[in-house]
Design a protein around this motif. Structure first.
Motif, PDB file in Angstrom:
ATOM      1  N   GLN A 235       0.840  -1.204   0.000  1.00  0.00           N
ATOM      2  CA  GLN A 235       0.000   0.000   0.000  1.00  0.00           C
ATOM      3  C   GLN A 235       0.867   1.243   0.000  1.00  0.00           C
ATOM      4  O   GLN A 235       1.939   1.283   0.621  1.00  0.00           O
ATOM      5  N   SER A 268      -1.438   6.493  -5.114  1.00  0.00           N
ATOM      6  CA  SER A 268      -2.024   6.190  -3.812  1.00  0.00           C
ATOM      7  C   SER A 268      -2.957   4.997  -3.995  1.00  0.00           C
ATOM      8  O   SER A 268      -3.844   5.034  -4.851  1.00  0.00           O
ATOM      9  N   GLY A 269      -2.741   3.958  -3.222  1.00  0.00           N
ATOM     10  CA  GLY A 269      -3.552   2.751  -3.363  1.00  0.00           C
ATOM     11  C   GLY A 269      -2.759   1.522  -2.972  1.00  0.00           C
ATOM     12  O   GLY A 269      -1.739   1.610  -2.293  1.00  0.00           O
ATOM     13  N   SER A 282      -4.572  -2.426 -10.704  1.00  0.00           N
ATOM     14  CA  SER A 282      -4.718  -1.627  -9.485  1.00  0.00           C
ATOM     15  C   SER A 282      -3.811  -0.409  -9.507  1.00  0.00           C
ATOM     16  O   SER A 282      -4.145   0.640  -8.928  1.00  0.00           O
TER      17      SER A 282
END
Length: 302
Positions: A235, A268-269, A282
């Motif tokens: 993350q 961001s993710g 993703s």
């Protein structure tokens, strides 16, 4: 019973790495070949390196083995495996510090290893990382880390984690250290840790972290109760895309040539560690970056 030579070789390699499951350990013991290998390794442990008369040792090993097992016929395959293991151990001596007093544990692409230190402390080692420490742990309580690891330190036990950019001193705590290329980051999940970098020193408590930015230690806080990579994903928060892809290549064998126009993109993710296509989507879909993944796992950007 062993199905074939390849299965035996695979189990033997895992045994040498202390990475056998209980079921695999039982299968190797039932094969009857493990006793032969133990005789070899016990004999090797008595040698004085680096002066080794290899031919004389092989002769002695074979003679002692035959004396101890006069009623047993040892197959050619077993002797070949023993000889191969002997050469492998000698290779450890010339290729690492394994036989000179240090213990080294390394992980491969996408691999994570749990390791117990001599004092009972536990280390979870992330992919493409390594730790090493002296076999005389009580007198040399220092551990060298390259890559990333999570430490669960036994209460009352003190040691130092050294990296190329800084070090961490601990006393009964849980913490994570990342030393990847030019990145140095420490997160405290329990207890307290002291972080040292050059002439800088900071003490972290639960929920506090620190990283090294342009030679300066910068503190920040976090909410998670354990590192995300222990849960099977990575993350990021406003991270350079290049850093995200460096992390991605720790878990997947993939060729990425990122065009210069995307280098300054921030991500961001999160992405998972067990599904390459989902991981790529993703990362790149939120950034609206189009790509094609070839059958050779090479990314081609539109």
């Amino acid at each position: 019973m062993m199905k074939d030579d390849q299965e035996y070789s695979d189990l033997l390699a895992k045994w040498l790495k202390e990475d056998l499951s209980e079921e695999e350990q039982l299968r190797l013991e039932q094969s009857g070949n493990l006793d032969d290998l133990k005789i070899v390794i016990e004999d090797i442990a008595t040698w004085s390196l680096p002066e080794i008369d290899i031919e004389q040792k092989l002769s002695t090993l074979k003679r002692e083995h035959l004396q101890k097992r006069e009623t047993r016929v040892v197959s050619l395959r077993v002797w070949m495996s023993i000889a191969a293991s002997f050469l492998l151990l000698i290779g450890f001596y010339f290729g690492s510090e394994w036989l000179t007093g240090d213990r080294t544990i390394e992980t491969a692409l996408g691999e994570q290893i749990d390791h117990e230190l001599p004092d009972g402390s536990l280390v979870k080692i992330d992919a493409l990382s390594s730790i090493s420490y002296a076999s005389d742990w009580d007198n040399e309580r220092k551990l060298k880390l390259t890559g990333r690891a999570f430490f669960d330190v036994s209460k009352g036990h003190v040691f130092t984690v050294k990296t190329s950019l800084g070090e961490v001193q601990v006393l009964g705590t849980e913490f994570e250290v990342a030393a990847i290329e030019e990145r140095f980051e420490v997160s405290c999940f329990e207890g307290r840790v002291q972080v040292l970098a050059g002439d800088q020193s900071e003490i972290l408590t639960v929920g506090e972290a620190i990283n090294l930015e342009e030679g300066v230690l910068v503190r920040f806080t976090f909410q998670n109760t354990q590192p995300h990579w222990l849960k099977g994903f990575s993350q990021f928060e406003n991270a350079p895309l290049s850093d995200v892809l460096t992390e991605l290549k720790k878990y997947y064998e993939i060729e990425i040539h990122l065009p210069d126009k995307y280098i300054n993109h921030q991500f961001s993710g999160r992405f998972p560690h067990n599904d390459l296509k989902l991981a790529l989507r993703s990362i790149f879909d939120p950034l609206e970056i189009s790509f094609t993944l070839t059958t050779e796992n090479e990314m081609i950007f539109d």
